[in-house]
Design a protein around this motif. Structure first.
Motif, mmCIF file in Angstrom:
data_model
loop_
_atom_site.group_PDB
_atom_site.id
_atom_site.type_symbol
_atom_site.label_atom_id
_atom_site.label_comp_id
_atom_site.label_asym_id
_atom_site.label_seq_id
_atom_site.Cartn_x
_atom_site.Cartn_y
_atom_site.Cartn_z
ATOM 1 N N SER A 28 38.518 37.449 41.499
ATOM 2 C CA SER A 28 37.541 37.075 40.472
ATOM 3 C C SER A 28 37.225 38.303 39.631
ATOM 4 C CB SER A 28 36.261 36.525 41.102
ATOM 5 O OG SER A 28 35.685 37.483 41.958
ATOM 6 N N GLU A 30 34.365 40.327 37.598
ATOM 7 C CA GLU A 30 32.912 40.465 37.513
ATOM 8 C C GLU A 30 32.527 41.490 36.461
ATOM 9 O OE1 GLU A 30 31.321 41.305 41.394
ATOM 10 O OE2 GLU A 30 32.126 39.449 42.230
ATOM 11 N N VAL A 44 37.647 41.559 41.791
ATOM 12 C CA VAL A 44 37.245 41.538 43.198
ATOM 13 C C VAL A 44 38.196 40.620 43.964
ATOM 14 C CG1 VAL A 44 35.399 40.919 44.794
ATOM 15 C CG2 VAL A 44 34.849 41.993 42.603
ATOM 16 N N SER A 46 39.159 38.728 47.642
ATOM 17 C CA SER A 46 38.676 38.278 48.946
ATOM 18 C C SER A 46 39.726 37.363 49.567
ATOM 19 C CB SER A 46 37.330 37.572 48.827
ATOM 20 O OG SER A 46 37.433 36.458 47.985
ATOM 21 N N TRP A 47 39.640 37.198 50.888
ATOM 22 C CA TRP A 47 40.588 36.349 51.604
ATOM 23 C C TRP A 47 39.887 35.637 52.748
ATOM 24 C CZ3 TRP A 47 41.555 36.862 56.806
ATOM 25 C CH2 TRP A 47 41.104 38.039 57.403
ATOM 26 N N ARG A 48 40.542 34.587 53.257
ATOM 27 C CA ARG A 48 40.086 33.892 54.452
ATOM 28 C C ARG A 48 41.257 33.086 55.009
ATOM 29 N NH1 ARG A 48 38.688 28.920 55.104
ATOM 30 N NH2 ARG A 48 38.827 27.389 53.492
ATOM 31 N N LYS A 58 35.578 40.141 51.688
ATOM 32 C CA LYS A 58 35.859 40.964 50.511
ATOM 33 C C LYS A 58 36.744 42.138 50.929
ATOM 34 C CE LYS A 58 33.535 43.649 46.939
ATOM 35 N NZ LYS A 58 32.233 44.082 46.428
ATOM 36 N N SER A 62 37.576 46.883 46.368
ATOM 37 C CA SER A 62 37.155 46.021 45.262
ATOM 38 C C SER A 62 35.846 46.568 44.693
ATOM 39 C CB SER A 62 36.904 44.591 45.753
ATOM 40 O OG SER A 62 38.093 43.957 46.126
ATOM 41 N N PRO A 63 35.625 46.482 43.412
ATOM 42 C CA PRO A 63 36.505 45.885 42.428
ATOM 43 C C PRO A 63 37.605 46.852 41.983
ATOM 44 C CG PRO A 63 34.468 46.543 41.365
ATOM 45 C CD PRO A 63 34.329 46.857 42.830
ATOM 46 N N CYS A 74 46.314 42.564 47.477
ATOM 47 C CA CYS A 74 46.475 41.288 48.154
ATOM 48 C C CYS A 74 47.756 41.290 48.984
ATOM 49 C CB CYS A 74 46.509 40.173 47.125
ATOM 50 S SG CYS A 74 46.834 38.571 47.838
#
Length: 85
Positions: A28, A30, A44, A46-48, A58, A62-63, A74
């Motif tokens: 994303s 920001e 930014v 993030s992963w899951r 997060k 980042s950022p 990533c």
């Protein structure tokens, strides 16, 4: 991994997502002020896990200044996650 821009009804909201190896990743953008998400300026990441109902994590660093830096981070995170036992 190929990131796709997420279409949202919110104007100027910049979000991209991708999935690979059982993990979901989101980038994303920001800014401190203005439209979209607010935070420290930059991209930014993030992963899951896809199959677990857990909050996103997060990624450190980042950022990032550019989208390409976030994409690279990533790939590094995915490589690390897929090597875990």
């Amino acid at each position: 991994m190929k990131f796709n821009h997420v279409a949202t009804p919110v104007k100027d909201l910049q979000i991209w997502n991708a999935s690979s190896g059982g993990f979901s990743f989101v980038i994303s953008y920001e800014t401190r002020n203005g439209p979209g998400l607010h935070g420290r300026p930059g991209f930014v990441l993030s992963w899951r896990p896809v199959l677990q109902n857990r909050p996103a994590i997060k990624v450190g660093g980042s950022p990032f200044k550019t989208f390409e830096e976030a994409e690279s981070a990533c790939e590094i995170v995915l490589e690390h996650l897929t090597k875990l036992p």
